[in-house]
Scaffold this active site. Structure first.
Site, mmCIF file in Angstrom:
data_model
loop_
_atom_site.group_PDB
_atom_site.id
_atom_site.type_symbol
_atom_site.label_atom_id
_atom_site.label_comp_id
_atom_site.label_asym_id
_atom_site.label_seq_id
_atom_site.Cartn_x
_atom_site.Cartn_y
_atom_site.Cartn_z
ATOM 1 N N LYS A 109 45.275 8.906 -53.723
ATOM 2 C CA LYS A 109 45.804 7.664 -54.305
ATOM 3 C C LYS A 109 46.796 7.980 -55.419
ATOM 4 C CE LYS A 109 42.418 4.040 -53.632
ATOM 5 N NZ LYS A 109 41.520 3.066 -54.173
ATOM 6 N N PHE A 118 39.006 -11.918 -63.274
ATOM 7 C CA PHE A 118 38.941 -13.099 -62.392
ATOM 8 C C PHE A 118 40.090 -13.151 -61.384
ATOM 9 C CE2 PHE A 118 36.655 -14.143 -66.253
ATOM 10 C CZ PHE A 118 35.472 -14.662 -65.761
ATOM 11 N N LEU A 119 40.900 -12.078 -61.303
ATOM 12 C CA LEU A 119 42.058 -12.140 -60.396
ATOM 13 C C LEU A 119 41.594 -12.339 -58.959
ATOM 14 C CD1 LEU A 119 42.311 -9.314 -58.592
ATOM 15 C CD2 LEU A 119 43.142 -8.402 -60.737
ATOM 16 N N GLU A 159 42.641 -11.477 -54.994
ATOM 17 C CA GLU A 159 43.535 -10.674 -54.150
ATOM 18 C C GLU A 159 44.521 -11.611 -53.469
ATOM 19 O OE1 GLU A 159 41.185 -8.096 -51.652
ATOM 20 O OE2 GLU A 159 40.073 -7.391 -53.388
ATOM 21 N N LYS A 212 31.015 -14.247 -65.453
ATOM 22 C CA LYS A 212 31.641 -13.766 -64.209
ATOM 23 C C LYS A 212 30.776 -14.111 -62.986
ATOM 24 C CE LYS A 212 34.105 -11.676 -61.240
ATOM 25 N NZ LYS A 212 35.372 -12.214 -60.768
ATOM 26 N N LEU A 218 37.404 -26.543 -51.411
ATOM 27 C CA LEU A 218 36.770 -27.506 -50.510
ATOM 28 C C LEU A 218 37.417 -27.442 -49.122
ATOM 29 C CD1 LEU A 218 36.091 -30.713 -52.672
ATOM 30 C CD2 LEU A 218 34.485 -28.930 -51.963
ATOM 31 N N CYS A 277 34.029 -9.552 -53.283
ATOM 32 C CA CYS A 277 33.424 -10.139 -54.486
ATOM 33 C C CYS A 277 32.320 -11.155 -54.203
ATOM 34 C CB CYS A 277 34.502 -10.780 -55.354
ATOM 35 S SG CYS A 277 35.567 -9.533 -56.089
ATOM 36 N N LYS A 293 28.985 -9.862 -52.510
ATOM 37 C CA LYS A 293 28.185 -8.940 -53.329
ATOM 38 C C LYS A 293 27.745 -9.584 -54.638
ATOM 39 C CE LYS A 293 31.495 -6.197 -56.010
ATOM 40 N NZ LYS A 293 31.157 -6.726 -57.334
ATOM 41 N N ARG A 337 36.897 -5.908 -46.573
ATOM 42 C CA ARG A 337 35.498 -5.743 -46.960
ATOM 43 C C ARG A 337 34.740 -7.061 -46.709
ATOM 44 N NH1 ARG A 337 36.328 -2.846 -52.808
ATOM 45 N NH2 ARG A 337 38.202 -4.134 -52.808
HETATM 46 P P1 NAD Z 1 38.286 -0.782 -55.571
HETATM 47 O O1 NAD Z 1 37.267 -0.149 -54.693
HETATM 48 O O2 NAD Z 1 39.528 -1.325 -54.973
HETATM 49 O O3 NAD Z 1 38.737 0.260 -56.710
HETATM 50 C C1 NAD Z 1 37.868 1.117 -57.395
HETATM 51 C C2 NAD Z 1 38.630 2.392 -57.683
HETATM 52 O O4 NAD Z 1 37.839 3.203 -58.551
HETATM 53 C C3 NAD Z 1 38.918 3.238 -56.445
HETATM 54 O O5 NAD Z 1 40.288 3.534 -56.385
HETATM 55 C C4 NAD Z 1 38.072 4.504 -56.663
HETATM 56 O O6 NAD Z 1 38.685 5.658 -56.099
HETATM 57 C C5 NAD Z 1 38.025 4.559 -58.171
HETATM 58 N N1 NAD Z 1 36.925 5.355 -58.732
HETATM 59 C C6 NAD Z 1 35.626 5.371 -58.367
HETATM 60 N N2 NAD Z 1 34.940 6.230 -59.148
HETATM 61 C C7 NAD Z 1 35.813 6.745 -60.038
HETATM 62 C C8 NAD Z 1 35.714 7.686 -61.099
HETATM 63 N N3 NAD Z 1 34.552 8.295 -61.387
HETATM 64 N N4 NAD Z 1 36.834 7.996 -61.806
HETATM 65 C C9 NAD Z 1 38.022 7.411 -61.502
HETATM 66 N N5 NAD Z 1 38.172 6.522 -60.503
HETATM 67 C C10 NAD Z 1 37.087 6.193 -59.773
HETATM 68 O O7 NAD Z 1 37.510 -1.910 -56.377
HETATM 69 P P2 NAD Z 1 38.108 -3.295 -56.922
HETATM 70 O O8 NAD Z 1 38.209 -4.279 -55.818
HETATM 71 O O9 NAD Z 1 39.300 -3.007 -57.769
HETATM 72 O O10 NAD Z 1 36.885 -3.782 -57.846
HETATM 73 C C11 NAD Z 1 36.592 -3.133 -59.071
HETATM 74 C C12 NAD Z 1 35.616 -4.004 -59.836
HETATM 75 O O11 NAD Z 1 36.252 -5.247 -60.194
HETATM 76 C C13 NAD Z 1 34.367 -4.412 -59.066
HETATM 77 O O12 NAD Z 1 33.274 -4.463 -59.964
HETATM 78 C C14 NAD Z 1 34.687 -5.782 -58.550
HETATM 79 O O13 NAD Z 1 33.540 -6.568 -58.342
HETATM 80 C C15 NAD Z 1 35.500 -6.341 -59.701
HETATM 81 N N6 NAD Z 1 36.448 -7.392 -59.294
HETATM 82 C C16 NAD Z 1 37.155 -7.266 -58.165
HETATM 83 C C17 NAD Z 1 38.062 -8.266 -57.803
HETATM 84 C C18 NAD Z 1 38.848 -8.167 -56.511
HETATM 85 O O14 NAD Z 1 39.410 -9.186 -56.101
HETATM 86 N N7 NAD Z 1 38.921 -7.017 -55.866
HETATM 87 C C19 NAD Z 1 38.241 -9.370 -58.620
HETATM 88 C C20 NAD Z 1 37.512 -9.457 -59.805
HETATM 89 C C21 NAD Z 1 36.608 -8.460 -60.129
#
Ligand code: NAD
Length: 446
Positions: free
Chosen positions: A35, A150-151, A153, A202, A248, A258, A261, A325
């Site tokens: 990455k 809160f973003l 995707e 959250k 709705l 999200c 889980k 996912r």
């Molecule tokens: P993601 O899986 O896309 O990204 C996580 C990243 O962390 C990966 O790139 C992974 O390689 C990296 N990583 C893991 N362990 C690591 C380490 N030890 N050191 C450095 N990097 C490491 O996850 P995401 O979708 O960005 O979600 C992250 C968090 O944010 C989650 O808790 C999720 O619930 C929350 N969240 C996600 C969204 C969403 O829409 N995706 C929105 C709000 C909140």
């Protein structure tokens, strides 16, 4: 401000890019070297509209850096943001192993005062665990802060630069000033609260949105039986300011990384303190069933699915993302294949990610929506990508074996369908062109 963002996924990368965009010096850290290499080459590992341009712009000016080296990033930063994943464990609880690993790494490389922010979605009390994990490995002072993300995707850049609100959970008032300074250009709605409330905001927000979705889906299921139209019902409800129009839209249920889980995790959070969250359990159950209505409608239209060819439009859990996912398409395609059907699948962006999750010989990967429909007994629209709504139904019917559509997202209007040859099933609306049994294309084909 000098910021290190650890975890460069959907949340971490977008946050890092946007904090650089508003004038900070940001280094994004990931332990996945592939990455980081992509990012060094100006490539973005995820699909997110607008992100590429903004990342390249800030990387070119040197305000945005990428590395695998946590130590270097932490030592050069005042603020550390943890944005790694918190996926579900088999019992539904959030897996905190990635958070713990990062917290311990941060603790082991600290060289002075730091503010450590958790942006990942974590169960109530986790930030205090982060404090312990870091404290075990350093004598340097630090503060922990919970700033949940809160973003959404698909609109993540806009959501980050113009958020509805920013929640800042603190246990030491000295962090208020720097954190207000960091966020005040983004929104006026900055809520300062305690850490546990911030963590709960959250989960409560996501659980409430999931509840709205399951609620309207149950109303849709009843509408189908009583001959009402859920789109009109939702419109009529939404004008009530206490209800609102958003979330709705009846469909095949929520998916993604999200809502599934976080709802499961909140049920566990409640269970751990001897509280049974009955309402949320039902929300989850309704959602699990809703996606299988696509299969029931296909069987209603086609009889057996054995040997049928089914076109699938949309694999991502929602449009404008490549994230698959917990996408409904996974369960639906798996069931179709189990029932002996062949699948012709198409998604504008998410095909590669989907192939990594589910790749069986019964799936043919199509290069376009029309190619996916060729020779099909029925087409199922599972993700409302804009391009599907633009397809002329007459053209579509001409390439299919028979014109049958299961529209899981209510994309087509009734006028369009009435003027088409399609036998059409949607969600919570009257099925169209199926009234006269003698004319039912599929009843002849059974
Ligand atoms: P993601 O899986 O896309 O990204 C996580 C990243 O962390 C990966 O790139 C992974 O390689 C990296 N990583 C893991 N362990 C690591 C380490 N030890 N050191 C450095 N990097 C490491 O996850 P995401 O979708 O960005 O979600 C992250 C968090 O944010 C989650 O808790 C999720 O619930 C929350 N969240 C996600 C969204 C969403 O829409 N995706 C929105 C709000 C909140």
């Amino acid at each position: 401000m000098k910021i290190a963002v650890i975890g460069t996924g959907y949340v971490g990368l977008v946050s890092g890019v946007c904090f650089a965009e508003i004038g900070n010096q940001v280094v994004c850290v990931d332990n996945d070297p592939s990455k980081v290499e992509m990012l060094h080459n100006g490539e973005i590992p995820i699909y997110e509209p607008g992100l590429q341009e903004l990342a390249n712009k800030n990387a070119t000016t040197g305000k945005l850096l990428f590395t695998t080296d946590v130590g270097e990033a932490v030592r050069n930063s005042e603020l550390i943001i943890i944005a790694v994943g918190t996926p579900s464990m088999p019992n539904g609880e959030a897996n905190l192993s990635y958070i713990e690993q990062v917290a311990r790494e941060v603790g082991s490389v600290m060289d002075g005062y730091k503010i450590v922010v958790t942006k990942s979605t974590v169960p109530v009390g986790t930030n205090y665990k982060v404090k312990e994990w870091i404290s075990e490995l350093t004598d340097h002072p630090f503060d922990i802060v919970s700033i949940p993300e809160f973003l959404r995707e698909g609109t993540a850049v806009k959501d980050t630069l113009f958020p509805d609100r920013v929640i800042i959970g603190i246990d030491n008032p000295r962090v208020i000033e720097p954190l207000l300074a960091l966020h005040q250009s983004l929104t006026e709605n900055i809520i300062i609260t305690d850490i546990r409330s911030s963590e709960m905001i959250k989960y409560a927000s996501n659980a409430f949105l999931a509840t709205k979705i399951s609620f309207i889906n149950e109303i849709a299921n009843i509408c189908e039986k009583v001959g009402a139209d859920v789109t009109k019902v939702a419109e009529g409800m939404g004008y009530d300011k206490r209800i609102g129009h958003s979330f709705l839209q009846a469909g095949i249920g929520y998916g993604g990384s999200c809502f599934p889980k976080d709802t499961e995790a909140l049920i566990q959070i409640a269970g751990n303190v001897d509280y049974e969250f009955k309402l949320l359990k039902s929300v989850v159950e309704v959602n699990k069933d809703q996606r299988f209505n696509v299969i029931h409608k296909l069987e209603d239209a086609l009889g057996t699915l054995n040997g049928r060819t089914i076109g699938i439009w949309g694999l991502a859990f929602k449009p404008n993302t490549d994230d698959v996912r917990d996408a409904p398409a996974i369960d639906i395609i798996n069931t179709l294949v189990t029932k002996g059907a062949y699948v012709q699948a198409y998604d504008p962006i998410a095909m590669d990610n989907f192939r990594n999750v589910l790749n069986v010989p019964e799936i043919k990967w199509s290069k376009s929506a029309m190619e996916a429909a060729e020779g099909c007994d029925a087409i199922c629209l599972l993700t409302e990508w804009a391009e599907f709504a633009e397809i002329e139904l007459i053209d579509l019917a001409s390439v299919m074996k028979q014109p049958v559509m299961i529209d899981g997202r209510n994309v087509y209007g009734s006028k369009e369908i009435e003027n088409s040859p399609f036998v059409y099933y949607s969600v919570g609306r009257p099925n169209l062109n199926t009234i006269d049994d003698d004319k039912r294309v599929v009843s002849i084909l059974h």
